[in-house]
Design a protein around this motif. Structure first.
Motif, mmCIF file in Angstrom:
data_model
loop_
_atom_site.group_PDB
_atom_site.id
_atom_site.type_symbol
_atom_site.label_atom_id
_atom_site.label_comp_id
_atom_site.label_asym_id
_atom_site.label_seq_id
_atom_site.Cartn_x
_atom_site.Cartn_y
_atom_site.Cartn_z
ATOM 1 N N THR A 262 0.828 -1.212 0.000
ATOM 2 C CA THR A 262 0.000 0.000 0.000
ATOM 3 C C THR A 262 0.859 1.258 0.000
ATOM 4 O OG1 THR A 262 -1.820 -1.113 1.145
ATOM 5 C CG2 THR A 262 -1.743 1.284 1.290
ATOM 6 N N ASP A 263 1.884 1.275 0.862
ATOM 7 C CA ASP A 263 2.735 2.467 0.963
ATOM 8 C C ASP A 263 3.596 2.650 -0.277
ATOM 9 O OD1 ASP A 263 1.721 3.115 3.434
ATOM 10 O OD2 ASP A 263 3.311 2.125 4.563
ATOM 11 N N GLU B 72 3.076 1.569 -3.339
ATOM 12 C CA GLU B 72 2.254 1.947 -4.485
ATOM 13 C C GLU B 72 1.770 3.392 -4.380
ATOM 14 O OE1 GLU B 72 -1.683 0.345 -6.942
ATOM 15 O OE2 GLU B 72 -1.049 -0.658 -5.108
ATOM 16 N N SER B 73 1.318 3.790 -3.189
ATOM 17 C CA SER B 73 0.800 5.137 -3.008
ATOM 18 C C SER B 73 1.886 6.195 -3.218
ATOM 19 C CB SER B 73 0.191 5.278 -1.611
ATOM 20 O OG SER B 73 -0.242 6.598 -1.374
ATOM 21 N N ARG C 24 2.777 6.323 -6.919
ATOM 22 C CA ARG C 24 1.699 6.897 -7.721
ATOM 23 C C ARG C 24 1.664 8.413 -7.605
ATOM 24 N NH1 ARG C 24 -2.166 4.341 -5.574
ATOM 25 N NH2 ARG C 24 -3.092 5.961 -4.288
ATOM 26 N N HIS C 25 1.939 8.914 -6.423
ATOM 27 C CA HIS C 25 1.903 10.362 -6.207
ATOM 28 C C HIS C 25 3.262 11.023 -6.449
ATOM 29 C CE1 HIS C 25 -1.750 9.113 -3.898
ATOM 30 N NE2 HIS C 25 -2.205 10.221 -4.428
#
Length: 301
Positions: free
Chosen positions: A135-136, A138-139, A142-143
């Motif tokens: 989750t971390d 990828e997030s 992505r940002h």
């Protein structure tokens, strides 16, 4: 012909303005420093570093200077990513009902460190840690919060986290811990990452030390009474509550009369220090110790 010339002239002007804008954007990008983050799977770290330095994967058998080790990892990343700035260190670990242990709380208070907790099952196996890492990673990718990720881990389940981050353009660099024999990282994980590095025995030696069992001689001191032990348990509970706060108490109470393994082990070690008497193999005194611990917490609930 003049209208056509005017159109060509306008088009040339627009192209010039577009090129100028692109050049400005490229100049800004060039001035923006790249950013990296360090992702530490603490389960892998403790097991592999413990095996390498102390000869055991049992956390209770050795001490790890997490603060010193995190500083060393940051320094290593500074060397590897010379033109990049650190976002932060992400530290992933497991805990019963996701309640921070005293050690995890200390790590969480370090600057530039974010502790993320999965759960521990009855066999002290981490659950949910890999999904937190994914989750971390990828997030952040992505940002565009990071351009590079140093991942200290070895589980094959991390492959999806690596792929997710790479899908958004981040580069993932796998850091491993030297294995006394064989390999302690999954091959599919090694295949997916952008680069690999191994941290050796000399790197970890300053931060891992094997514990020596307290030499309490049960025959050299009078056996404490159950009331003495209950009182020691209450003392330790008061200290625990003062350090952890009411929120931790609320989370701990539903488990009564059972204590998380890490809390129970810390309770035993601290009580033996207070009593100067070994409680190993003393089932009745261990029960009295836990009773005293719970009695005080229940009185404050």
């Amino acid at each position: 012909m003049e209208p056509m010339n005017d159109d060509l002239s306008a088009l040339a002007d627009r192209l010039d303005r577009t090129n100028e804008l692109l050049q400005r954007m490229l100049a800004e990008v060039a001035k923006t420093p790249s950013t990296h983050a360090i992702f530490v799977d603490a389960g892998y770290l403790y097991a592999a570093a413990g095996r390498l330095v102390a000869g055991t994967e049992d956390r209770r058998a050795f001490d790890l200077d997490a603060e010193g080790l995190i500083d060393a990892l940051i320094d290593r990343a500074r060397t590897v990513f010379a033109d990049s700035r650190l976002l932060r260190v992400y530290w992933y670990d497991g805990a019963r009902r996701r309640i921070h242990t005293a050690e995890q709380q200390t790590i969480a208070e370090l600057p530039d460190v974010k502790v993320r907790l999965g759960n521990l099952n009855a066999n002290n196996q981490q659950k949910g840690v890999d999904s937190l890492i994914r989750t971390d990673l990828e997030s952040l990718a992505r940002h565009r919060a990071i351009s590079d990720a140093a991942l200290l881990g070895g589980d094959e389940d991390l492959v999806s986290a690596v792929e997710a981050a790479q899908g958004y353009g981040a580069r993932v660099h796998l850091w491993g811990i030297e294995a006394p024999e064989g390999r302690n990282q999954a091959e599919p994980l090694l295949w997916e990452v952008d680069s690999q590095r191994t941290l050796d025995l000399d790197f970890f030696k300053p931060y891992v030390s094997r514990r020596t069992a307290p030499a309490y001689d049960a025959t050299a001191a009078a056996r404490p009474t159950r009331e003495d032990v209950r009182f020691a348990g209450a003392q330790i509970a008061a200290k625990w509550l003062s350090a952890r706060g009411r929120e931790a108490l609320v989370e701990l109470m539903p488990g009564h009369p059972y204590l998380p393994g890490s809390v129970d082990q810390d309770l035993l070690v601290e009580a033996e220090g207070i009593l100067q008497y070994s409680l190993r193999g003393q089932a009745d005194l261990r029960r009295a110790l836990r009773d005293g611990f719970w009695d005080h917490l229940q009185s404050q609930y």
